[in-house]
Enzyme design. Structure first.
Site, PDB file in Angstrom:
ATOM      1  N   ASN A   1      -4.175   3.560   6.686  1.00 55.88           N
ATOM      2  CA  ASN A   1      -3.382   3.233   5.498  1.00 55.88           C
ATOM      3  C   ASN A   1      -1.992   2.738   5.898  1.00 55.88           C
ATOM      4  O   ASN A   1      -1.393   1.918   5.220  1.00 55.88           O
ATOM      5  CB  ASN A   1      -3.232   4.463   4.598  1.00 55.88           C
ATOM      6  CG  ASN A   1      -4.459   4.697   3.728  1.00 55.88           C
ATOM      7  OD1 ASN A   1      -5.354   3.857   3.650  1.00 55.88           O
ATOM      8  ND2 ASN A   1      -4.498   5.850   3.090  1.00 55.88           N
TER       9      ASN A   1
ATOM     10  N   HIS B   1      -7.656  15.393  -3.702  1.00 48.88           N
ATOM     11  CA  HIS B   1      -6.408  15.762  -3.023  1.00 48.88           C
ATOM     12  C   HIS B   1      -5.693  16.895  -3.746  1.00 48.88           C
ATOM     13  O   HIS B   1      -5.138  17.795  -3.126  1.00 48.88           O
ATOM     14  CB  HIS B   1      -5.466  14.554  -2.948  1.00 48.88           C
ATOM     15  CG  HIS B   1      -5.848  13.556  -1.908  1.00 48.88           C
ATOM     16  ND1 HIS B   1      -5.992  13.891  -0.580  1.00 48.88           N
ATOM     17  CD2 HIS B   1      -6.120  12.235  -1.995  1.00 48.88           C
ATOM     18  CE1 HIS B   1      -6.333  12.809   0.115  1.00 48.88           C
ATOM     19  NE2 HIS B   1      -6.428  11.788  -0.722  1.00 48.88           N
TER      20      HIS B   1
ATOM     21  N   HIS C   1      -8.841  13.890   3.832  1.00 53.37           N
ATOM     22  CA  HIS C   1      -9.902  13.254   4.616  1.00 53.37           C
ATOM     23  C   HIS C   1      -9.165  12.523   5.725  1.00 53.37           C
ATOM     24  O   HIS C   1      -7.975  12.712   5.899  1.00 53.37           O
ATOM     25  CB  HIS C   1     -10.700  12.301   3.722  1.00 53.37           C
ATOM     26  CG  HIS C   1      -9.806  11.449   2.878  1.00 53.37           C
ATOM     27  ND1 HIS C   1      -9.203  10.311   3.337  1.00 53.37           N
ATOM     28  CD2 HIS C   1      -9.328  11.622   1.611  1.00 53.37           C
ATOM     29  CE1 HIS C   1      -8.424   9.808   2.401  1.00 53.37           C
ATOM     30  NE2 HIS C   1      -8.477  10.582   1.338  1.00 53.37           N
TER      31      HIS C   1
ATOM     32  N   LYS D   1      -5.929   1.809  -7.433  1.00 55.77           N
ATOM     33  CA  LYS D   1      -4.972   1.696  -6.316  1.00 55.77           C
ATOM     34  C   LYS D   1      -4.887   0.233  -5.878  1.00 55.77           C
ATOM     35  O   LYS D   1      -5.916  -0.454  -5.803  1.00 55.77           O
ATOM     36  CB  LYS D   1      -5.447   2.499  -5.100  1.00 55.77           C
ATOM     37  CG  LYS D   1      -5.541   3.991  -5.302  1.00 55.77           C
ATOM     38  CD  LYS D   1      -6.006   4.650  -4.000  1.00 55.77           C
ATOM     39  CE  LYS D   1      -6.161   6.154  -4.186  1.00 55.77           C
ATOM     40  NZ  LYS D   1      -6.676   6.798  -2.962  1.00 55.77           N
ATOM     41  N   ASP D   2      -3.700  -0.207  -5.503  1.00 54.27           N
ATOM     42  CA  ASP D   2      -3.549  -1.591  -5.039  1.00 54.27           C
ATOM     43  C   ASP D   2      -4.407  -1.869  -3.815  1.00 54.27           C
ATOM     44  O   ASP D   2      -5.055  -2.916  -3.697  1.00 54.27           O
ATOM     45  CB  ASP D   2      -2.061  -1.928  -4.790  1.00 54.27           C
ATOM     46  CG  ASP D   2      -1.347  -0.994  -3.822  1.00 54.27           C
ATOM     47  OD1 ASP D   2      -2.010  -0.311  -3.024  1.00 54.27           O
ATOM     48  OD2 ASP D   2      -0.091  -0.965  -3.856  1.00 54.27           O
ATOM     49  N   ARG D   3      -4.426  -0.934  -2.846  1.00 54.00           N
ATOM     50  CA  ARG D   3      -5.146  -1.210  -1.599  1.00 54.00           C
ATOM     51  C   ARG D   3      -6.649  -1.348  -1.808  1.00 54.00           C
ATOM     52  O   ARG D   3      -7.316  -2.074  -1.075  1.00 54.00           O
ATOM     53  CB  ARG D   3      -4.822  -0.175  -0.522  1.00 54.00           C
ATOM     54  CG  ARG D   3      -5.011   1.285  -0.909  1.00 54.00           C
ATOM     55  CD  ARG D   3      -4.406   2.181   0.190  1.00 54.00           C
ATOM     56  NE  ARG D   3      -4.473   3.604  -0.099  1.00 54.00           N
ATOM     57  CZ  ARG D   3      -3.583   4.284  -0.817  1.00 54.00           C
ATOM     58  NH1 ARG D   3      -2.569   3.654  -1.373  1.00 54.00           N
ATOM     59  NH2 ARG D   3      -3.709   5.579  -1.012  1.00 54.00           N
TER      60      ARG D   3
ATOM     61  N   ASP E   1     -13.584   6.337  -4.916  1.00 53.35           N
ATOM     62  CA  ASP E   1     -12.726   6.811  -3.837  1.00 53.35           C
ATOM     63  C   ASP E   1     -12.988   8.298  -3.556  1.00 53.35           C
ATOM     64  O   ASP E   1     -12.872   9.130  -4.445  1.00 53.35           O
ATOM     65  CB  ASP E   1     -11.265   6.598  -4.284  1.00 53.35           C
ATOM     66  CG  ASP E   1     -10.290   6.539  -3.146  1.00 53.35           C
ATOM     67  OD1 ASP E   1     -10.339   7.424  -2.275  1.00 53.35           O
ATOM     68  OD2 ASP E   1      -9.454   5.609  -3.137  1.00 53.35           O
TER      69      ASP E   1
ATOM     70  N   THR F   1      -8.383   5.325   2.730  1.00 51.01           N
ATOM     71  CA  THR F   1      -8.698   4.391   1.649  1.00 51.01           C
ATOM     72  C   THR F   1      -8.679   2.922   2.085  1.00 51.01           C
ATOM     73  O   THR F   1      -9.588   2.159   1.767  1.00 51.01           O
ATOM     74  CB  THR F   1      -7.713   4.605   0.498  1.00 51.01           C
ATOM     75  OG1 THR F   1      -7.898   5.945   0.021  1.00 51.01           O
ATOM     76  CG2 THR F   1      -7.956   3.646  -0.642  1.00 51.01           C
TER      77      THR F   1
ATOM     78  N   ASP G   1     -10.583  10.633  -5.889  1.00 51.38           N
ATOM     79  CA  ASP G   1      -9.727  10.901  -4.726  1.00 51.38           C
ATOM     80  C   ASP G   1      -8.505  11.717  -5.118  1.00 51.38           C
ATOM     81  O   ASP G   1      -8.129  12.672  -4.433  1.00 51.38           O
ATOM     82  CB  ASP G   1      -9.294   9.577  -4.103  1.00 51.38           C
ATOM     83  CG  ASP G   1      -8.530   9.794  -2.808  1.00 51.38           C
ATOM     84  OD1 ASP G   1      -9.131  10.332  -1.854  1.00 51.38           O
ATOM     85  OD2 ASP G   1      -7.342   9.438  -2.744  1.00 51.38           O
TER      86      ASP G   1
HETATM   87 ZN    ZN Z   1      -9.575   6.755  -0.534  1.00 46.15          ZN
END
Ligand code: ZN
Length: 539
Positions: free
Chosen positions: A94, A289, A477, A155-157, A33, A73, A285
């Site tokens: 997202n 951040h 991003h 991450k779930d996504r 990520d 993401t 990621d």
């Molecule tokens: Zn991402």
């Protein structure tokens, strides 16, 4: 059967080709990520572990693209194993606004089922229901039900968008626990052992990492707010800090440990059909951040990622699994503007919070008032990107509000341009290589008339959408500029001829290329990308 000596020698010496020696039994699809091409190019010479091995022995498209504008993401992951851009996957951001939904904030999370009650955009039921396309795992499973489709991610996504609709196992860190949305799937034994090991580790403090000279050279502190300084951190973590664990290599190490344990327990790569293991490595990621991409923190994360991946590949080797690897990213990223300016990028700056849809709605209010029910005239999910007009606006009023909103945004010195939904709908999907796409083509590739906004605000290059930095969130991003779009794509398989093509591949090319490896037929018109002949035998 005994082969004649010459034929046997020829087999042993079979030259590497732009195709694995035989279809792999396990495809390991890894997403890092926020691994931009900028990061890849900066650290490639310093990798000695897993990333070095994949690059040295495989096919590396160092400057490839998440070609569309939705460099977040969820949309990014939705392109990785579907061969489609977000305009087709339906995962346009997202979060998006659905004004018909009864929930208060009208925000819909990309990887939730919003019709499960109770749910909200922040406390939701994880689901692939919004993904309108099939993943590699879905397609292989449709071809042969014996295929196992497994995903593990920070991450779930990431886990949802890479595995899609037919996952057998799907595990992710949800900020509190390692969880799964697949309630009916039996829980493998290794998950309980892994959870216990992770909990024990989390309960202990994590001392800072010892930076090598490479990283010390980047350890200049930058004060982002009166209370936040970044640049010289060492990714230390207090005991039990479940939030900080995300912005540390521990998250990737844990994700890979669970992926390896599931590979072993489920016998992935040893079944009758090819299996898919999707791995979402999210720590890069969170580090990006929290601290930006140009400091000592990201340097430590890059080197740790390389080491962790090396360990993981060695574990797979040790199991004797016939695996192949694809590695890419969901998007790139932009460093903190404060450090970019110090490095000579004079125009780097933070976005004006006044660009937020609600703030812009206040500027429209003197001329148009509020929408029915006192709701704001404009809705959005942040600074830049999609903006929605209140659904109560109709006819001539709606047209006048739209025109005035476009005028106000365009007049802002930080705004590059604005596209309306009508302009996007009238734009054909791009047909050239992604390094040649115009701005409107990039936005078109993420436009879905049912989910996208009524207008799309493009911030100028190097304007960070992080208007007000906070702890854990100083850089981001999500724009259509190349620092967010350029990502590496790596293919690695036994017998695959090493290459470093200069061509700009597209993450939508990944699925058709893997389909080339696996002899998986794809229906005409069902992918946006193309099979890359530098890495596969394409039909
Ligand atoms: Zn991402």
């Amino acid at each position: 059967m005994r082969l004649p000596l010459l034929a046997a020698a020829a087999l042993l010496a079979a030259p590497a080709a732009a195709q694995p020696a035989k279809p792999p039994k396990l495809i390991v699809a890894i997403s890092v990520d926020q691994l931009s091409s900028d990061l890849w190019e900066a650290y490639r010479p310093h990798f000695t572990g897993g990333l070095a091995r994949l690059a040295r022995e495989g096919v590396t498209f160092a400057s490839s693209y998440q070609a569309h504008a939705a460099t977040e993401t969820c949309p990014g992951h939705s392109t990785l194993l579907t061969g489609r851009w977000p305009a087709a996957t339906g995962v346009v951001a997202n979060q998006w606004i659905d004004q018909k939904h009864p929930r208060q904030d009208k925000k819909i999370y990309c990887a939730e089922d919003p019709n499960v009650v109770p749910s909200s955009s922040t406390d939701y039921k994880v689901s692939p229901v919004h993904l309108r396309t099939q993943t590699l795992g879905d397609l292989l499973k449709a071809r042969d039900p014996r295929t196992r489709n497994v995903a593990v991610a920070g991450k779930d996504r990431a886990a949802v968008m890479m595995s899609g609709h037919s996952a057998d196992q799907r595990w992710y860190w949800n900020g509190r626990a390692w969880a799964s949305d697949l309630v009916r799937a039996p829980e493998p034994r290794s998950v309980a052992a892994f959870r216990a090991a992770f909990a024990a580790r989390l309960a202990e403090p994590q001392p800072g990492l010892v930076p090598p000279a490479l990283c010390q050279a980047r350890a200049t502190p930058f004060q982002v707010t009166p209370t936040i300084t970044v640049g010289n951190g060492t990714l230390a973590r207090a005991a039990g800090d479940a939030r900080a664990v995300r912005a540390s290599p521990e998250l990737d190490g844990a994700t890979l440990a669970l992926a390896a344990a599931l590979t072993q327990e489920l016998g992935l790569g040893r079944g009758a059909a090819t299996d898919v293991l999707s791995v979402g490595l999210s720590a890069t990621d969170y580090v990006g951040h929290a601290y930006g991409s140009g400091g000592q923190e990201m340097c430590l994360q890059m080197l740790a990622l390389d080491r962790e991946l090396g360990d993981f590949l060695r574990q797979l080797d040790g199991m004797g699994v016939d695996y192949a690897v694809m590695l890419s990213a969901d998007h790139g990223g932009m460093d903190i503007p404060e450090r970019l300016r110090a490095g000579g990028v004079a125009e780097a700056q933070r976005a004006d919070p006044g660009l937020d849809a609600e703030e812009m709605a206040k500027r429209l209010a003197p001329s148009f008032g509020a929408a029915a029910g006192g709701r704001p005239l404009l809705l959005g999910t942040g600074v830049g990107g999609d903006v929605w007009l209140a659904k109560e606006l109709t006819g001539d009023t709606r047209a006048r509000v739209l025109a005035e909103a476009v005028r106000l945004y365009r007049a802002h010195p930080q705004v590059e341009t604005v596209f309306t939904a009508a302009e996007l709908a009238a734009t054909p999907l791009p047909a050239t290589a992604p390094d040649r796409w115009s701005p409107i083509e990039r936005v078109r590739a993420t436009f879905d008339p049912a989910r996208s906004g009524d207008l799309y605000v493009v911030l100028k290059r190097h304007v960070s959408p992080v208007a007000r930095p906070s702890a854990g969130y100083t850089a981001t991003h999500g724009t259509l500029w190349d620092h967010d779009r350029r990502v590496p794509i790596l293919f690695w398989a036994k017998g695959l001829k090493t290459a470093q093509p200069a061509a700009a591949a597209d993450t939508a090319d990944i699925l058709p290329t893997l389909a080339g490896w696996l002899g998986l037929p794809l229906e005409p018109g069902t992918v946006d990308g193309k099979c890359r002949s530098e890495a596969a035998r394409c039909r």
